[in-house]
Design an enzyme around this catalytic site. Structure first.
Site, PDB file in Angstrom:
ATOM      1  N   GLU A  94      12.198  10.014  16.915  1.00  0.00           N
ATOM      2  CA  GLU A  94      13.062   9.168  16.079  1.00  0.00           C
ATOM      3  C   GLU A  94      13.159   9.658  14.634  1.00  0.00           C
ATOM      4  O   GLU A  94      14.220   9.591  14.022  1.00  0.00           O
ATOM      5  CB  GLU A  94      12.580   7.713  16.096  1.00  0.00           C
ATOM      6  CG  GLU A  94      12.886   6.958  17.381  1.00  0.00           C
ATOM      7  CD  GLU A  94      11.885   7.247  18.497  1.00  0.00           C
ATOM      8  OE1 GLU A  94      10.884   7.955  18.247  1.00  0.00           O
ATOM      9  OE2 GLU A  94      12.108   6.765  19.626  1.00  0.00           O
TER      10      GLU A  94
ATOM     11  N   HIS B 126      10.214  -4.381  22.245  1.00  0.00           N
ATOM     12  CA  HIS B 126      11.533  -4.013  22.773  1.00  0.00           C
ATOM     13  C   HIS B 126      12.506  -5.185  22.694  1.00  0.00           C
ATOM     14  O   HIS B 126      13.508  -5.215  23.404  1.00  0.00           O
ATOM     15  CB  HIS B 126      11.437  -3.544  24.231  1.00  0.00           C
ATOM     16  CG  HIS B 126      10.770  -2.221  24.410  1.00  0.00           C
ATOM     17  ND1 HIS B 126       9.436  -2.031  24.198  1.00  0.00           N
ATOM     18  CD2 HIS B 126      11.263  -1.005  24.771  1.00  0.00           C
ATOM     19  CE1 HIS B 126       9.124  -0.758  24.438  1.00  0.00           C
ATOM     20  NE2 HIS B 126      10.220  -0.121  24.776  1.00  0.00           N
TER      21      HIS B 126
END
Lengths: 327, 327
Positions: free
Chosen positions: B60, B129
């Site tokens: 990321e 999440h």
């Protein structure tokens, strides 16, 4: 490799410029005219200038925080730099970024990540642009040994390797991350050895030998430009000064810096040039005079430049948008 | 008018902008042949090839940092961060690099980059999440933020985002991907900073965005049967935020409920409530009421998850409080 005479002279002049500019900063700090912290690269000129000598004007550079040398090497005028050092409105960042952020979009100096290690992905991204646009540019990222311990180092070099991007990662290993010795920050001797993990060349070079740094960087730049991907170079050198001016560098053995001062990269190149009959004492004095004059003019320019207006702090956040209804 | 899903609308926006401008490219984890974990980019790699649809390893920081580097050198990256929770991994790249690069370098660079990311609960995705972390980034001065709620809005806003020369965080709620709505075949753009009144009403104003827009609309329909007419304002973008539309509505209805899915404390609603006080205090007939997730991470078990995240029942209760009806 036969290095053209004018290139040698250019390297020598730029190294002297860095040295003399940084010595000027040391002179100016006690006057109280400057603000901020100064991370000087005195003693590391060969690494910064030698590396930049391998770049073309169109190439990109992401400098390190000890990076006055490399922005000099990429051609930013001293007047603009000095205005940044003074935080003036005429500096390249108009007083917003200070000495660390000296940049020039036109000269390919893309700016600094002051959270260290931030440049690895940014350099990878710039090289990705070059690949997508097929513009023939190479990106050079210069960083210290300390930065190489960030996770960004791994993520970015891994991606750059997979995608064979035109980027050169050059570590200016001055052996200390502020107070932490490289020896205590990693279990390997050479940072360049990490290249094995990415399947790319890793090279160690004497960072106080400007010509060696130039040659090895040029080889990496050529390789990158040819589409063969990144190289990791480690230039071993030493910072004579503390991490930033004002801290005592108490973490180093007292004699350590003295040993390294004997390996002065500028004296070394000067001797070599005199031996090659590319330089004599008279010419050397003249070069120094010219640089001193240029620095004095830069200081004058910076001192006479306007300070930013307080409300200028509100400018430059967003690029003006066509498609925006209110803010 | 034809109806397509939220996912299809995003894909159309990406496809149209990639066709229009060849400097637009995508990067993300599993966005290649797999089509992304939510299937949004399905088919794009076949159409545009691996150079422009760049499937990446789990990296990321390299993705967002790379997008910064690419955007300042002439390309227009659209990065997919698989889950909005993962933005925390690359917060330095989002907040410091994307958000500050232009400003700290004196406005020399523009950063046309979009970070698309999936947010919100999706029934049992668990604490890392399921987050709606947009409030973190609202606090960051240099970012624009989109939070669309319908296929029509997502397409128009994403096309605008890709054409904007500033860094944009584009939040897509997971529960919206399969929702359908009318989307014209003819090209259109939606400006940032323009809220959409999704329902007219005179008794109170609900300020909301993203998935909660639909919950607010459901609650409004239920209460309509009891004679309470809510005006539902979908902000569509949080930065810039359309204060004018909100304040205009508050001046008409004199009562406000703010609904968001993120945690209550330090949330987007806190910010909105503060400036409603500043700009429309004299028009309020009841205290501003916030509906948001309880101040805990989103738990895995659906019973607890449902308890933490606001639902229509919570919104109805809040509305009754501000209109002083029996609970």
């Amino acid at each position: 490799m036969k290095i053209p005479e004018e290139k040698l002279l250019w390297i020598y002049k730029k190294m002297l410029t860095q040295r003399m500019l940084e010595e000027k900063i040391l002179e100016l700090i006690p006057t109280g005219k400057l603000t901020g912290h100064f991370h000087l690269g005195i003693g590391e000129e060969a690494t910064f200038i030698g590396a930049c000598a391998a770049l073309e004007e169109r190439d990109y550079l992401l400098p390190t925080h000890r990076g006055l040398g490399c922005v000099i090497g990429k051609g930013i005028p001293l007047k603009k730099m000095m205005a940044d050092i003074y935080g003036k409105a005429t500096g390249t960042t108009k007083g917003k970024g200070g000495v660390l952020r000296i940049c020039d979009a036109g000269l390919g100096v893309l700016g600094l990540s002051a959270t260290l290690g931030g440049i690895f992905p940014i350099a990878m991204g710039a090289a990705l642009s070059s690949k997508l646009l097929n513009d023939g540019r190479v990106t050079l990222a210069i960083f210290g040994d300390g930065q190489s311990n960030r996770g960004t180092f791994h993520e970015a070099i891994n991606l750059a390797s997979i995608w064979k991007l035109p980027v050169v990662y050059l570590c200016e290993n001055n052996q200390y991350a502020i107070s932490t010795s490289q020896k205590k920050a990693m279990a390997i001797k050479n940072i360049a050895d990490r290249a094995i993990g990415y399947g790319i060349p890793g090279k160690v070079v004497d960072g106080n030998d400007a010509l060696a740094v130039y040659e090895i960087t040029l080889e990496a730049v050529n390789r990158a430009r040819a589409g063969k991907g990144p190289t990791l170079i480690e230039a071993k050198t030493y910072r004579w000064r503390p991490h930033f001016e004002g801290e005592g560098a108490s973490y180093r053995a007292p004699k350590e810096a003295e040993v390294w001062k004997k390996k002065c990269p500028i004296s070394r190149l000067r001797k070599r040039m005199i031996n090659l009959k590319l330089l004599n004492q008279l010419q050397d004095e003249k070069i120094k005079e010219e640089i001193a004059q240029e620095i004095d003019e830069a200081v004058k320019y910076a001192e006479e430049s306007p300070v930013p207006r307080p409300e200028d702090a509100l400018e430059d956040l967003f690029f003006p948008s066509v498609m925006e209804s209110s803010k | 008018m034809r109806e397509i899903t939220f996912s299809e609308a995003i894909r159309e926006a990406l496809r149209e902008e990639m066709k229009r401008d060849e400097t637009v490219f995508l990067m993300g984890e599993d966005i290649g042949r797999f089509g992304g974990v939510f299937g949004v980019t399905k088919g794009l790699i076949e159409e545009f090839g691996e150079e422009r649809i760049r499937n990446t390893p789990i990296s990321e920081t390299a993705l967002v940092g790379g997008a910064v580097g690419a955007s300042i050198t002439g390309t227009r990256p659209v990065v997919e961060i698989m889950f909005a929770d993962f933005l925390a991994i690359c917060m330095d790249e989002v907040h410091h690099k994307a958000g500050k690069w232009r400003y700290s370098h004196g406005g020399q660079f523009k950063l046309p980059l979009v970070i698309r990311t999936a947010m919100g609960h999706v029934f049992g995705a668990g604490p890392e999440h399921s987050e709606c972390p947009e409030a973190f980034y609202l606090h960051s001065p240099g970012l624009k933020i989109a939070v669309p709620s319908t296929p029509y809005d997502v397409k128009g806003l994403l096309k605008t985002a890709i054409r904007d020369d500033n860094p944009i965080l584009f939040f897509e709620h997971k529960l919206l991907y399969n929702t359908k709505g009318p989307v014209p075949e003819k090209e259109y753009l939606i400006p940032f900073g323009k809220a959409d009144i999704k329902r007219n009403g005179g008794d109170l104003t609900i300020v909301t965005y993203s998935f909660m827009t639909h919950e607010a609309l459901k609650a409004s329909e239920t209460l309509s049967k009891e004679g309470i007419e809510a005006e539902v304002i979908d902000l569509r973008t949080l930065s810039p935020m359309d204060r004018e539309t909100v304040v205009g509505s508050v001046k008409k209805t004199n009562r406000v409920v703010i609904v968001e899915e993120g945690n209550l404390t330090g949330g987007v609603g806190a910010e909105i409530a503060a400036w409603i006080m500043e700009e429309a205090f004299d028009f309020l007939d009841a205290p501003v009421k916030r509906v948001a997730s309880k101040d805990v991470p989103i738990p895995f078990n659906p019973v607890m998850e449902g308890f933490v995240i606001p639902n229509t029942g919570d919104i109805i209760r809040a509305i009754k409080e501000v209109v002083y009806r029996e609970k």
